[in-house]
Every structure is written in C-alpha cells, then in structure tokens.
Design a protein around this motif. Structure first.
Motif, PDB file in Angstrom:
ATOM      1  N   ASN A  22      36.465  36.165  30.931  1.00 26.87           N
ATOM      2  CA  ASN A  22      36.667  34.906  31.658  1.00 26.87           C
ATOM      3  C   ASN A  22      37.801  35.094  32.648  1.00 26.87           C
ATOM      4  O   ASN A  22      38.914  34.603  32.467  1.00 26.87           O
ATOM      5  CB  ASN A  22      36.984  33.777  30.670  1.00 26.87           C
ATOM      6  CG  ASN A  22      35.832  33.531  29.716  1.00 26.87           C
ATOM      7  OD1 ASN A  22      34.676  33.578  30.135  1.00 26.87           O
ATOM      8  ND2 ASN A  22      36.147  33.289  28.454  1.00 26.87           N
ATOM      9  N   THR A  23      37.536  35.852  33.670  1.00 24.88           N
ATOM     10  CA  THR A  23      38.553  36.175  34.665  1.00 24.88           C
ATOM     11  C   THR A  23      37.955  36.037  36.057  1.00 24.88           C
ATOM     12  O   THR A  23      36.754  35.804  36.215  1.00 24.88           O
ATOM     13  CB  THR A  23      39.060  37.612  34.465  1.00 24.88           C
ATOM     14  OG1 THR A  23      37.924  38.495  34.502  1.00 24.88           O
ATOM     15  CG2 THR A  23      39.769  37.780  33.135  1.00 24.88           C
ATOM     16  N   ILE A  24      38.804  36.217  37.079  1.00 19.45           N
ATOM     17  CA  ILE A  24      38.310  36.125  38.455  1.00 19.45           C
ATOM     18  C   ILE A  24      37.767  37.478  38.905  1.00 19.45           C
ATOM     19  O   ILE A  24      38.078  38.514  38.330  1.00 19.45           O
ATOM     20  CB  ILE A  24      39.423  35.655  39.414  1.00 19.45           C
ATOM     21  CG1 ILE A  24      40.539  36.720  39.509  1.00 19.45           C
ATOM     22  CG2 ILE A  24      39.985  34.315  38.981  1.00 19.45           C
ATOM     23  CD1 ILE A  24      41.568  36.405  40.583  1.00 19.45           C
ATOM     24  N   SER A  25      36.957  37.446  39.917  1.00 18.51           N
ATOM     25  CA  SER A  25      36.409  38.670  40.494  1.00 18.51           C
ATOM     26  C   SER A  25      37.279  39.077  41.679  1.00 18.51           C
ATOM     27  O   SER A  25      37.502  38.286  42.599  1.00 18.51           O
ATOM     28  CB  SER A  25      34.965  38.448  40.955  1.00 18.51           C
ATOM     29  OG  SER A  25      34.459  39.619  41.574  1.00 18.51           O
ATOM     30  N   VAL A  26      37.765  40.327  41.621  1.00 17.28           N
ATOM     31  CA  VAL A  26      38.636  40.843  42.680  1.00 17.28           C
ATOM     32  C   VAL A  26      37.914  41.994  43.384  1.00 17.28           C
ATOM     33  O   VAL A  26      37.386  42.898  42.732  1.00 17.28           O
ATOM     34  CB  VAL A  26      39.974  41.344  42.101  1.00 17.28           C
ATOM     35  CG1 VAL A  26      40.869  41.873  43.222  1.00 17.28           C
ATOM     36  CG2 VAL A  26      40.671  40.241  41.333  1.00 17.28           C
ATOM     37  N   GLN A  27      37.879  41.912  44.713  1.00 20.39           N
ATOM     38  CA  GLN A  27      37.296  42.996  45.476  1.00 20.39           C
ATOM     39  C   GLN A  27      38.297  43.481  46.515  1.00 20.39           C
ATOM     40  O   GLN A  27      39.267  42.804  46.831  1.00 20.39           O
ATOM     41  CB  GLN A  27      36.009  42.554  46.170  1.00 20.39           C
ATOM     42  CG  GLN A  27      36.193  41.428  47.180  1.00 20.39           C
ATOM     43  CD  GLN A  27      34.880  41.004  47.788  1.00 20.39           C
ATOM     44  OE1 GLN A  27      33.814  41.483  47.398  1.00 20.39           O
ATOM     45  NE2 GLN A  27      34.937  40.111  48.766  1.00 20.39           N
ATOM     46  N   GLY A  28      38.084  44.679  47.017  1.00 20.94           N
ATOM     47  CA  GLY A  28      39.014  45.210  48.000  1.00 20.94           C
ATOM     48  C   GLY A  28      38.608  46.600  48.429  1.00 20.94           C
ATOM     49  O   GLY A  28      37.525  47.097  48.111  1.00 20.94           O
ATOM     50  N   GLY A  59      34.966  53.309  49.973  1.00 25.96           N
ATOM     51  CA  GLY A  59      36.304  52.957  49.499  1.00 25.96           C
ATOM     52  C   GLY A  59      36.424  51.585  48.882  1.00 25.96           C
ATOM     53  O   GLY A  59      37.517  51.170  48.489  1.00 25.96           O
ATOM     54  N   ASN A  60      35.314  50.853  48.769  1.00 22.24           N
ATOM     55  CA  ASN A  60      35.342  49.491  48.244  1.00 22.24           C
ATOM     56  C   ASN A  60      35.230  49.469  46.726  1.00 22.24           C
ATOM     57  O   ASN A  60      34.659  50.383  46.111  1.00 22.24           O
ATOM     58  CB  ASN A  60      34.208  48.665  48.862  1.00 22.24           C
ATOM     59  CG  ASN A  60      34.433  48.418  50.337  1.00 22.24           C
ATOM     60  OD1 ASN A  60      35.488  47.957  50.750  1.00 22.24           O
ATOM     61  ND2 ASN A  60      33.423  48.751  51.147  1.00 22.24           N
ATOM     62  N   PHE A  61      35.748  48.405  46.136  1.00 16.47           N
ATOM     63  CA  PHE A  61      35.648  48.221  44.702  1.00 16.47           C
ATOM     64  C   PHE A  61      35.522  46.741  44.384  1.00 16.47           C
ATOM     65  O   PHE A  61      35.909  45.866  45.180  1.00 16.47           O
ATOM     66  CB  PHE A  61      36.883  48.796  43.985  1.00 16.47           C
ATOM     67  CG  PHE A  61      38.144  48.015  44.213  1.00 16.47           C
ATOM     68  CD1 PHE A  61      38.524  46.958  43.388  1.00 16.47           C
ATOM     69  CD2 PHE A  61      38.977  48.316  45.295  1.00 16.47           C
ATOM     70  CE1 PHE A  61      39.687  46.235  43.601  1.00 16.47           C
ATOM     71  CE2 PHE A  61      40.136  47.593  45.525  1.00 16.47           C
ATOM     72  CZ  PHE A  61      40.495  46.551  44.683  1.00 16.47           C
ATOM     73  N   THR A  62      34.981  46.458  43.212  1.00 18.03           N
ATOM     74  CA  THR A  62      34.914  45.103  42.662  1.00 18.03           C
ATOM     75  C   THR A  62      35.234  45.193  41.181  1.00 18.03           C
ATOM     76  O   THR A  62      34.684  46.043  40.470  1.00 18.03           O
ATOM     77  CB  THR A  62      33.524  44.482  42.870  1.00 18.03           C
ATOM     78  OG1 THR A  62      33.223  44.433  44.254  1.00 18.03           O
ATOM     79  CG2 THR A  62      33.485  43.068  42.298  1.00 18.03           C
ATOM     80  N   ILE A  63      36.132  44.296  40.716  1.00 13.16           N
ATOM     81  CA  ILE A  63      36.564  44.365  39.326  1.00 13.16           C
ATOM     82  C   ILE A  63      36.896  42.969  38.829  1.00 13.16           C
ATOM     83  O   ILE A  63      37.320  42.100  39.607  1.00 13.16           O
ATOM     84  CB  ILE A  63      37.794  45.298  39.188  1.00 13.16           C
ATOM     85  CG1 ILE A  63      38.064  45.618  37.713  1.00 13.16           C
ATOM     86  CG2 ILE A  63      39.019  44.716  39.875  1.00 13.16           C
ATOM     87  CD1 ILE A  63      39.110  46.699  37.525  1.00 13.16           C
ATOM     88  N   SER A  64      36.654  42.717  37.561  1.00 10.24           N
ATOM     89  CA  SER A  64      37.045  41.455  36.928  1.00 10.24           C
ATOM     90  C   SER A  64      38.422  41.623  36.314  1.00 10.24           C
ATOM     91  O   SER A  64      38.662  42.580  35.574  1.00 10.24           O
ATOM     92  CB  SER A  64      36.029  41.057  35.850  1.00 10.24           C
ATOM     93  OG  SER A  64      34.771  40.798  36.419  1.00 10.24           O
ATOM     94  N   ALA A  65      39.333  40.667  36.612  1.00 12.09           N
ATOM     95  CA  ALA A  65      40.717  40.813  36.148  1.00 12.09           C
ATOM     96  C   ALA A  65      41.354  39.442  36.004  1.00 12.09           C
ATOM     97  O   ALA A  65      40.936  38.468  36.646  1.00 12.09           O
ATOM     98  CB  ALA A  65      41.517  41.655  37.145  1.00 12.09           C
TER      99      ALA A  65
END
Length: 991
Positions: A22-28, A59-65
């Motif tokens: 139950n976290t936000i999705s972070v991309q970058g 070089g992109n990523f997506t992660i839940s944190a």
C-alpha cells in the motif's frame, strides 16, 4: 530429458513471488551526471527493505515505495546515492563517476585488482560479450578476443576446444591452461553454460599466474559466474533456435571422373564412366538444428542475495544421427551473517546425453568410390564386392549400424566462509567439490550388411568412469593504507585430491529387444571381459603474495608458491615458484600532467617461474626392463651363453617441467581513454621438459627410447591490442578493437644435441610426419622436398630416383650424393601459428545494435594426410582430377593417379598453407520500445539474428584448416570433424 527441463523451469519461476504494498508508485530515470546518457541496469532499492528493481534500456524505472521512504541507487563504476522520495511520483537521478572505480576491475588468483594496478599480463572478457555467440563451450567464445590465445575448435557437438596460451611448451606433458571456476580447479569448461558467466580472465604471464605454481605453466583461465544482487526478483529468459551447416564442403570426383582416374591407374577400362554417381558426403552430412534456452532468477535483500538458473541445449551434429542434449542448473547464495561474517555457496549441475557418430564415417565418405551405390535394386546396401575395386565400407551402412550412446552427470560446487577482523584482516576458507560420472554403451548387432561390414556375433561394450575431487583452501589477507603507501598481503594454503576410476566390460551374443535390455549378463559367459583402471593424485601447497603501491604510480607484486605433487618421488616432490612484477604509472608523474592528449601510461615488467605437473601418469615409477630371450656363442670350442637385452630404461629421478617467463608491457590511454593501446613482449622458456631420447642399438636397447627431463623449449612473442570506443550521442555509440599476436616456437636444448623426437603417424601406419629437434619448432613437418613431377623416363634415368615412373614426385637431392634416402629429408612446414589476430566491432543506433567479430590465423602450415590415403582404389578429390599429371607436360605439381610407393612418403606436396580469415560472429539486434514493453509487464525485450562462422577464406584443400592435435601431431588432417556455420534467431527478455 525435456520433461526434466520443464520441471526445472517451473521450479525456477516459482521463486518469483508477487507482493502487494500500500504505497505510491515512483518512476524516474537514472543518467550519467556528466554526459546525460541513461544507465541501463542500475539498481534502485527502497532503503531498509528488499524491494528493488533495475533501470531498463532507456534508464527508466518504476517502483512501489513509501511516500516518505528513501531510494538507494547504485551502478558499477559510479557513486551510490540515497534519494528521499518526499511524496514525489517522479524522481530523476544523476550518478557521478566513482574515482575509486575508474579502472576496470579484473580477477586475479585469490582476489581482484584494478587493472591500473596490475603488474602482469591479464586479459578480461565480460560475460555479455561471450553470450552474443552461439558457442556452447565458453572457451570457444574467446577465439579472436584475447591476444596470445590460440583456440582450435572441433565441430563435434559437446567437444571441448584446444587452447594454447603463448604457444606450446611441452611435447609429452599437459599443454592446456588451468581452469578455475569460482575458486574451484576443474579440468575443462564443458559443464558450464556461457550465460552463467560474469567474466573470464586470462592470466598469461608468470607474475599473474605463479600464484597457481605447478599448475600454471600453460596459463590460467579464471571464470567468475554471476552472483545475485539485492532487490526484487529479476527473471531473464535467453533463447535461440537455428540451423547448422557444413561450410566449404570438399568436392570429390564423380563417377565419370573417378572412372577416368582409376582406369588410368590400372591401365584398363575396368570402371564404367557412365555408372550412377553417389555423393557420399551428401549421404552422411546434413543441415542440423540447434536450440538453446535458459531461464535465470536473481535478487535478494541487503543481507542475502541469490542467483539460480537452468538451461537446456539440443544440438544436432552435421553428421547424421549424431546429436547432443545438455541440461545445466546453477544455484548461488551469499549471506552476510553480520558486519564481519559472510558465507556462501555455488553449485553447478550438468547432465548430457549424446548419440555418437562413428569415428570412421568421414574417412569412409572420403575414400568410398562414387560408383558404389547406397542401395542395390533389392534394397540391400551397396556392396563393394559387386564392383571389385577393394574392400571399401558403405558409409551409409556404417551410420545405420552404429549404435553408441554416451551420457554423464557432473556436479561442481564451492562453499566458503569469510571473516573480517581488526579492520584490516580478512580470513577466508573454501571447500570445492567435484563429482562426475560418464558412461558409454556400444552395441554391434549380429548382421551381414556388406561383404566387409558384417559380424558373426553381437558384441556389447559398456564403460563407466567416475571422477571426484576435493579442494580445500584457506587465505588470510591484510590490507592497509599508510599515507601514500598501499599494501595488500596474502598468505594461504591449498590441498587437493583428484581421483578417477574406469570400469569396462564386454560380452558377445547379447540379444537385442530394445535399448533398455542391453545387459552384459545376457551374453555368453565365456566371452566376458573386464578391465579396470584408476589413478589418484594429491597436491599440497603454500603460497603468498604482496601487492605494494606508492603514490598510486610505483607498483610491486611479489609472489611465492611452494607445491608438492604425489606424482613425483618423495625426494623431488616439492618445488618453489617465485615471481615479481614491477609497474610504473608514468602518467601520474608531475612532468606528465601537461600532456592533455595522454590520459594514462603505464610500463611494467615481470619475471617468474611456473611448473607443469601434467605429465603422463606413473612416469616416475617406470623401471628398467630386461628381456632374457637372447643367446651368444663364445669360446673355443664354441659354447652358447644365455644373455639379455635392456628393452626399457628411465632415469632414477624425474623432475618437474619448469617454465621461466619474462614479460615487458606498455599500456596507454588517449583522448579521455576512448583510445587504449597495450603491448607485451615475452620470452617463455620450458626447462627440463620430458622428452623421449632414442638410444643406439649398440647400447643394448632394442630401438627403444629413454624418457627423462631432456629438453628445453622456448616461445618468444609480441602481443598488440588497440581499442577505440565513442558515444556520439544518446542514440549512437560504437567501438572497434583489434589484437594481433606473433609467436616463435623453438626447441632450444636437447640431451645429446643431435637427438630428435618423431611424431604424427599417418593412417597408413608406417610413416612419421613430424620431428622435434634442436633449433626447430616443436612438431615440425618433416619429409622430402618435391622439386616437380617426372615427365619422361629419360628424366628418371638421369636422376637420383632410378626406380621412379613418369608422373611420380621428383624429390630434391639435398646432400647431392645422387641418392634419395632419409638423409635428404628436410623441414617442410610449421604447425605452430606465427600470427593470430582478431577484430571486434559493435555499433548501437537507437534501438538497433550490431556486432561483427573477425578472427584469423597466419604463418602456419597443415598436413593434408587425406591426400595420401591410397591403399588401393580410393576416390580422389575434384581438385586432383583437374590438376593431375596425365602425360608429359600436363602437370609439374600434381602426380599421376598412380599415387603409391615412395609418393606416399611425407613430402612437401602434402603440406599446405593453413592461414585463414573468418567471420567469427555477426549479429543484428533490436530492443523494443519501453512503453510497449511496460504494457507487457517486462523490463526489456531484445530480438536478434546471428551467424557464427558463416564465411571463412583460406587456400587449404580440405573442409577447414582449423585442425588440432597434440604438439607432435598438430595440424595433421585425418578427416577431422568439420566446423559448421550456425544461423540462429533469438530473444532476450527481462522481467
């Protein structure tokens, strides 16, 4: 075997556990801070958890944190960063190059070093370069990529290539390098899947290799397999399917041409030129298939990481019915039990099964007359008795009746524990284990296929070999920086035991119901035969090494290893192997700082001793043998006296084969290290090598040899390596590299001075083709020099060969005594390559990537023994038909079809240029766009097409000039298994 592989894949995939948060999705996006280029495969983790991912091809990523969490970002060669999320959904990160990792890290014995600090000659090849080839043995993928390393491949599926590092340094001892996989010494790399390799490092000189002492005379190849990295589970699939085809297939005479040649030879019209023609190579060769699949899973937390993989290979040989299946599995885990204690293990399992090809079938296809049909009208095999030209085998019948299966399993494992204490000390203990079983079953049925291919009784032969070894090593490392002084000291112990045992049984009259009912116990008890052989060898070693650096520019490496081997008598069992290496990083000197175009310059020199314990088993235990079967008559009146003759003798003491090696090197970097250059000159001398010295009959020996440490060999060479790489933009980058090596091999010392060693026996059986003698290369081709072809009887009458006939070879009378005999034999060629080289290029443009590898060998000769297979009416090549002597003036280079007698003596006509240039590998790949891949829940997808060995340019009149062999029989073509071109399509997917 396929079912087992599917089960293995299912087990691997279950490791990829899904989890919900139950976290936000972070991309970058992660990029290089100075160039802005994306960093592919950078690790992105949520600090304090095991949640992580990697950046994709852009070089992109997506992660839940957690919204208030922190991202930990790392990439090899860059400084790690911790970036607070601060409730942001987009976090872009720029990494700085790490000053401490500007230099490439290479693996050395029992440790790693930055390449800039290395004082020896070490070449490193990354696993990603090896994986872009279709080679199923990782050593084959090194061909053309490492200066000073000569690799000779064999086209047979599952076969291991022959490797020479800086030339051959022995004639009776081992000449292959030492292989070390994750610290475990192994005999070869056939069990290893190339996709599991992180890097391969080749230790070429004494400074780098002497840490392995008596094993390192032929160089060392260190293999590091992939290890897990912290983060969420990462799944990779890499697979390809393709076809294999023989290239440069030898063209044989057809029925009309064969009839012409044989009728000329016999002086009759015995063979009908209008008979149907059989192409026997078409009957035994095929376009073969190959497919290879591997799935790997890796990941872990900050404390525990893991990596596991499974692979399946199915490869058909280009000889019909010959195929090879292989399953590989690997499991690796590292665990940090505390800040100071780390443990881990690595286990590799290998299982293979092959339907073998008869070793004689290529020879039979070469000699079988084309007028012999495959089948007769009644469906039976074509029989040589029907054509009355000789006792030839029907190659198709040979293939159909041959029934041999080989299989085996091998487990190579290593477990270690590492303890850090007092800030500067690290103690490591490791135990390596290897266990292998190989089996073969050959069944010859009772049959009558042709007049020469029949068996009155069936025969079953079964063999089983068991290999096992253990290796226990302990090291203590001390590392400390004192101001401008850096010191790393290592001491260690090593103990190893290697055992093998082989059991073979045979029996006649075993009935055949199915493959599963072939048991020796069902045969005739009166025909049982059993043989049992075994061997055991033990090593015990102590070693130490000191690496010292002052001001990062003055370098010293000093090594000493003391080895003992059970192969040698107790009083000569121990030997010391020291080495020293010096380096000067000139570019770090103040007076070099104004040279803007020069980024790096290092000069280095090394000297050391190495050893070779790979001598024939039980040589040290041989004793003199006397035969009592002789009598002599003396006295008056004459009386018979019983006498004896020495038939074998050996020296009382046999010593190690020792190697002294001197190396000078230069390394340069220009234009921000986009252009690099490296040069090495070496002199590698083997002293006290085992050698068989012939003894005069007057000495009481029946033409036998004395074996002892009687020879000295020397390899002298120069290696040059240059690489250029440039990133033009984010969308376009390229690199091109080349290497060339020059080597001179020479026998520089022999007991008795004029002694020699013959080798390279031909199929006919009574001819030797090579000689190893003082001043010449090992295994030089030796025989008569052909000065032309006799055209008329008058030429023969005026020559030194009165017994010759028109159309025969005209040999050169070297000593001008008007007699052609053994004293006229001369050196004819050199099987030791004088030049080896490679060119490796790669280009990346947007989503496309392209690579081209070229490899070649020059200044080398091969002996075409196939041309001399003339027992009777064997077939001829098309080349012979087109160029043969057929009357005065028709040819002065090729003999007549009456190729027999002294024409079969080893001579210069059989020696040909073995140089070649080959496109070793060419590949085009395409990586799918990131947005499309994301929809498929993948990180990256790459498709590629690949061609390996598609084109080879050479002048040799055979399938291939790439021919192996022992040092005294190298390069002799006796119908070798041809190298195949492989064309495949593959896909690489990361989840």
């Amino acid at each position: 075997m396929k079912k087992n592989f599917l089960l293995l894949l299912m087990c691997l995939l279950t490791v990829h556990l899904s989890f919900a948060q139950n976290t936000i999705s972070v991309q970058g996006k992660v990029t290089d801070a100075s160039t802005g280029q994306p960093l592919i495969g950078a690790g992105v983790m949520v600090q304090g958890t095991s949640t992580g991912t990697q950046t994709d091809a852009t070089g992109n990523f997506t992660i839940s944190a957690p919204a208030n969490g922190t991202l930990s970002v790392s990439y090899l060669g860059y400084q790690s960063m911790q970036v607070p999320i601060n409730n942001r959904n987009t976090v872009n990160i720029q990494l700085q190059v790490s000053d401490t990792e500007l230099s490439q890290v290479v693996v050395v014995g029992y440790g790693v070093q930055e390449k800039r600090d290395v004082t020896g000659s070490i070449a490193s090849v990354k696993g990603e370069e090896l994986n872009k080839q279709a080679s199923q043995n990782p050593v084959s993928s090194l061909q053309g990529k490492v200066a000073g390393v000569s690799i000779t491949n064999n086209g047979q599926p599952g076969a291991s290539p022959s490797v020479r590092i800086r030339g051959a340094g022995s004639v009776l001892g081992k000449v292959e390098p030492l292989y070390v996989v994750d610290g475990t010494i192994v005999s070869d790399l056939s069990f290893l899947n190339p996709n599991d390799i992180e890097s391969m490092d080749v230790l070429k000189d004494a400074s780098s290799a002497s840490i392995y002492g008596v094993r390192a005379a032929n160089g060392v190849i260190l293999v590091t397999t992939k290890r897990g990295k912290s983060g969420a589970p990462r799944i990779n699939y890499n697979g390809f399917v393709g076809v294999k085809k023989a290239t440069n297939q030898l063209e044989m005479a057809n029925a009309r041409e064969y009839a012409t040649l044989v009728n000329e030879k016999l002086g009759t019209e015995k063979v009908n030129p209008n008979a149907p023609s059989t192409d026997w190579y078409d009957e035994v060769l095929r376009t073969a298939s190959i497919h290879n699949h591997q799935v790997s899973v890796s990941g872990g937390s900050e404390k525990i990481t893991y990596s596991l993989s499974g692979g399946y290979l199915n490869e058909e040989g280009i000889i019909k019915k010959n195929d090879y299946e292989r399953i590989t599995a690997r499991l690796q885990t590292d665990a940090e039990l505390s800040d100071n204690v780390k443990v881990g293990y690595n286990a590799i399992f290998y299982d293979f099964e092959s339907n073998d090809a008869p070793g004689s079938v290529l020879y039979e296809a070469f000699v079988a007359p084309p007028v012999l049909p495959v089948f007769k009208a009644n469906g039976n095999y074509g029989d040589p008795a029907d054509i009355g030209l000789g006792n030839f085998a029907n190659p198709r019948a040979t293939l159909d009746r041959y029934n041999q299966i080989s299989n085996g399993q091998r487990l190579v494992s290593n477990v270690f524990s590492e303890l850090k204490f007092m800030n500067n000390f690290t103690f490591k203990t490791s135990l390596g284990l290897e266990y292998g079983i190989s089996e073969s079953r050959n069944y010859q049925a009772k049959d009558s296929l042709t007049s020469v291919q029949f068996a009155n009784r069936s025969l079953l032969v079964k063999a089983r070999r068991k290999d096992n070894q253990w290796l226990w090593e302990n090291t203590l490392t001390y590392s400390k920086t004192f101001g401008e002084h850096d010191v790393t000291a290592l001491i260690g112990t090593s103990a190893q035991e290697i055992k093998w045992e082989r059991l073979e049984g045979r029996a006649n009259d075993v009935p055949f119901d199915s493959e599963s009912t072939l048991f020796l116990g069902l045969g005739d008890p009166e025909t049982y035969g059993i043989s049992n052989t075994a061997d055991k060898e033990r090593f015990n070693s102590y070693f130490g090494r000191v690496n010292y650096s002052f001001r990062d520019r003055y370098l010293l490496t000093a090594t000493l290893r003391r080895d003992a081997s059970s192969k040698f008598p107790k009083d000569t069992r121990w030997e010391n192997f020291p080495s020293v290496g010096l380096g000067w990083v000139v570019s770090e000197e103040p007076f070099m700082q104004d040279l803007a175009y020069l980024d790096f310059m290092k000069v280095r020199a090394s000297y050391g001793k190495l050893g070779n314990a790979g001598i024939p088993t039980n040589v040290a235990q041989l004793t003199a043998t006397i035969s009592p079967r002789y009598t002599a008559v003396f006295g008056n009146p004459p009386m018979p006296y019983v006498g004896g003759s020495i038939v074998r003798t050996v020296p009382n003491i046999l010593l190690w084969e020792g190697v002294d090696e001197l190396d000078f090197g230069l390394e340069l970097g220009f234009l921000n290290n986009r252009l690099t250059f490296e040069a090495d000159w070496y002199r590698k001398q083997t002293n006290d090598a085992l050698f068989d010295v012939p003894v005069l009959l007057s000495g009481g020996l029946q033409g036998e040899n004395i074996r002892g440490n009687f020879a000295d060999f020397r390899n002298t060479g120069l290696e040059l390596v240059a690489n250029w790489s440039d990133d033009i933009s984010n969308d376009f980058s390229y690199s091109i590299g080349g290497n060339v090596s020059f080597n001179k091999n020479e026998v520089v010392g022999l007991a008795g001075g004029n002694t020699f060693l013959l080798g390279g026996s031909l199929p006919i059986g009574r001819y030797f083709t090579t000689v190893s003698r003082l001043g010449d290369p090992i295994g030089s081709y030796y025989g008569y020099d052909v000065a032309g072809i006799f055209q008329t009887q008058q030429e023969i009458d005026n020559s030194a060969q009165p017994g010759a006939a028109p159309g025969d070879f005209r040999y050169r009378d070297v000593n001008n005594d008007n007699v052609i005999d053994s004293r006229d034999r001369v050196l004819l060629g050199n099987p030791n390559p004088g030049v080896i080289y490679g060119i490796n290029t790669s280009v990346t443009f947007k989503n496309f990537d392209f690579l081209l590898d070229i490899q070649g060998v020059g200044d080398v000769d091969v002996y075409n023994a196939n041309k001399g297979i003339r027992f009777g009416n064997e077939n001829y090549t098309k080349d012979f038909f087109d160029n043969r002597w057929n009357g005065p003036g028709t040819s002065n280079s090729y003999p007549s079809s009456k190729l027999s007698g002294s024409n079969l003596d080893p001579n210069s006509w059989y020696v040909e240029d073995g140089s070649y240039i080959r496109i070793r590998n060419i590949q085009l790949g395409y990586t799918l766009q990131n947005d499309f891949v994301s929809k498929l829940k993948m990180q990256s997808v790459r498709f590629y097409v690949n061609a390996q060995n598609p084109v080879t340019w050479f002048s040799y009149k055979g399938f291939t000039p790439e021919i192996g062999g022992t040092p005294i029989s190298a390069g002799i073509d006796r119908n070798v298994y041809p190298i195949a071109a492989t064309y495949n399509f593959g896909v690489n997917v990361n989840f």
